[in-house]
Design a protein around this motif. Structure first.
Motif, mmCIF file in Angstrom:
data_model
loop_
_atom_site.group_PDB
_atom_site.id
_atom_site.type_symbol
_atom_site.label_atom_id
_atom_site.label_comp_id
_atom_site.label_asym_id
_atom_site.label_seq_id
_atom_site.Cartn_x
_atom_site.Cartn_y
_atom_site.Cartn_z
ATOM 1 N N GLN A 1 0.683 -1.154 -0.066
ATOM 2 C CA GLN A 1 0.172 0.029 -0.038
ATOM 3 C C GLN A 1 0.665 1.242 -0.277
ATOM 4 N N TYR A 2 2.028 1.151 0.586
ATOM 5 C CA TYR A 2 2.968 2.312 0.816
ATOM 6 C C TYR A 2 4.314 1.922 0.597
ATOM 7 N N ARG A 3 5.291 3.118 0.535
ATOM 8 C CA ARG A 3 6.651 2.929 0.765
ATOM 9 C C ARG A 3 7.193 3.839 1.201
ATOM 10 N N GLU A 4 8.359 3.985 1.805
ATOM 11 C CA GLU A 4 8.998 5.147 2.424
ATOM 12 C C GLU A 4 10.262 5.375 1.664
ATOM 13 N N VAL A 5 10.682 6.596 1.734
ATOM 14 C CA VAL A 5 11.957 6.898 0.977
ATOM 15 C C VAL A 5 12.535 7.751 2.112
ATOM 16 N N ARG A 6 13.969 7.572 1.992
ATOM 17 C CA ARG A 6 14.953 8.489 2.766
ATOM 18 C C ARG A 6 14.548 8.812 4.349
ATOM 19 N N ARG A 7 14.135 7.691 5.089
ATOM 20 C CA ARG A 7 13.473 8.006 6.458
ATOM 21 C C ARG A 7 14.416 7.428 7.361
ATOM 22 N N ILE A 8 15.579 6.822 6.922
ATOM 23 C CA ILE A 8 16.436 6.174 7.978
ATOM 24 C C ILE A 8 17.558 7.263 8.733
ATOM 25 N N ALA A 9 17.665 7.105 9.901
ATOM 26 C CA ALA A 9 18.364 8.125 10.389
ATOM 27 C C ALA A 9 19.747 8.282 9.567
ATOM 28 N N SER A 10 20.846 7.448 9.235
ATOM 29 C CA SER A 10 21.797 7.771 8.572
ATOM 30 C C SER A 10 21.535 8.428 7.077
ATOM 31 N N ASN A 11 20.558 8.545 6.487
ATOM 32 C CA ASN A 11 20.131 8.756 5.258
ATOM 33 C C ASN A 11 18.754 9.882 4.947
ATOM 34 N N ILE A 12 18.708 10.485 6.013
ATOM 35 C CA ILE A 12 17.555 11.172 5.934
ATOM 36 C C ILE A 12 17.140 12.357 5.030
ATOM 37 N N TRP A 13 16.082 12.592 4.151
ATOM 38 C CA TRP A 13 15.778 13.884 3.645
ATOM 39 C C TRP A 13 14.944 14.406 4.371
ATOM 40 N N TRP A 14 15.314 15.855 4.632
ATOM 41 C CA TRP A 14 14.395 16.788 5.168
ATOM 42 C C TRP A 14 13.467 17.360 4.232
ATOM 43 N N VAL A 15 12.485 17.016 3.819
ATOM 44 C CA VAL A 15 11.645 17.526 2.577
ATOM 45 C C VAL A 15 10.732 18.780 3.117
ATOM 46 N N GLN A 16 10.777 19.754 2.154
ATOM 47 C CA GLN A 16 10.106 21.081 2.558
ATOM 48 C C GLN A 16 9.187 21.177 1.462
ATOM 49 N N GLU A 17 9.224 20.543 0.184
ATOM 50 C CA GLU A 17 8.189 20.979 -0.772
ATOM 51 C C GLU A 17 8.133 19.748 -1.674
ATOM 52 N N ILE A 18 6.942 19.691 -2.250
ATOM 53 C CA ILE A 18 6.753 18.464 -3.278
ATOM 54 C C ILE A 18 5.916 19.041 -4.562
ATOM 55 N N GLU A 19 6.316 18.621 -5.606
ATOM 56 C CA GLU A 19 5.313 19.138 -6.770
ATOM 57 C C GLU A 19 5.405 17.939 -7.802
ATOM 58 N N GLN A 20 4.186 17.657 -8.362
ATOM 59 C CA GLN A 20 4.123 16.681 -9.488
ATOM 60 C C GLN A 20 4.480 17.307 -10.765
ATOM 61 N N ILE A 21 5.484 16.662 -11.421
ATOM 62 C CA ILE A 21 5.902 17.206 -12.733
ATOM 63 C C ILE A 21 5.823 16.436 -13.789
ATOM 64 N N GLY A 22 5.179 15.306 -13.779
ATOM 65 C CA GLY A 22 4.679 14.404 -14.664
ATOM 66 C C GLY A 22 3.799 13.374 -14.487
ATOM 67 N N VAL A 23 3.472 12.615 -15.363
ATOM 68 C CA VAL A 23 2.241 11.386 -14.860
ATOM 69 C C VAL A 23 2.637 10.718 -13.717
ATOM 70 N N SER A 24 3.738 10.344 -13.513
ATOM 71 C CA SER A 24 4.319 9.659 -12.391
ATOM 72 C C SER A 24 5.557 10.035 -11.739
ATOM 73 N N GLU A 25 5.676 11.299 -11.903
ATOM 74 C CA GLU A 25 7.034 11.742 -11.459
ATOM 75 C C GLU A 25 6.671 13.021 -10.452
ATOM 76 N N ILE A 26 7.700 13.223 -9.514
ATOM 77 C CA ILE A 26 7.673 14.449 -8.556
ATOM 78 C C ILE A 26 8.902 14.855 -8.486
ATOM 79 N N ARG A 27 8.964 16.176 -8.161
ATOM 80 C CA ARG A 27 10.320 17.073 -7.774
ATOM 81 C C ARG A 27 10.058 17.242 -6.257
ATOM 82 N N ILE A 28 11.002 16.932 -5.535
ATOM 83 C CA ILE A 28 10.987 17.394 -4.084
ATOM 84 C C ILE A 28 12.174 18.572 -3.851
#
Length: 121
Positions: A77-104
């Motif tokens: 149902q879901y998947r996690e991306v870059r949420r592990i302490a040694s590899n975290i992304w601190w995300v501020q913004e998400i936008e859809q840039i294609g049918v199945s593509e986002i830019r963060i």
């Protein structure tokens, strides 16, 4: 509850660290939990998936059976991306840039394009 995103069929909101998906025909579903609260979310224009960001990303597929998110649970149902302490992304913004593509955009200003795919598709 604080609204993060909404579409014709769905509403994403959070209360503190817990993220909820609201649908008209059922009780709210937990679709994420974020250290430090979620910051942003989007719902795909075709309402096939949504993405929540903050301490990493959670990609949640908008389809039955609408499983609740839980730590250490394997789910299609879901998947996690870059949420592990040694590899975290601190995300501020998400936008859809294609049918199945986002830019963060990260809090550092760095950007990344991510393809939204699901195994078996």
């Amino acid at each position: 509850m604080n609204e993060l995103a909404c579409s014709n069929k769905y509403r994403i909101s959070h209360e503190f660290e817990t993220v909820w998906l609201e649908l008209d025909d059922r009780d709210p579903i937990v679709i994420g939990d974020f250290y430090g609260d979620p910051v942003t979310a989007i719902i795909d224009v075709d309402e096939k998936w949504c993405v929540i960001g903050g301490c990493g990303l959670i990609i949640y597929y908008l389809e039955e059976p609408f499983d609740d998110f839980a730590y250490n649970k394997i789910s299609g149902q879901y998947r996690e991306v870059r949420r592990i302490a040694s590899n975290i992304w601190w995300v501020q913004e998400i936008e859809q840039i294609g049918v199945s593509e986002i830019r963060i955009t990260l809090e550092t200003g760095e950007t990344h394009a991510i393809e939204i795919t699901k195994a078996g598709r």
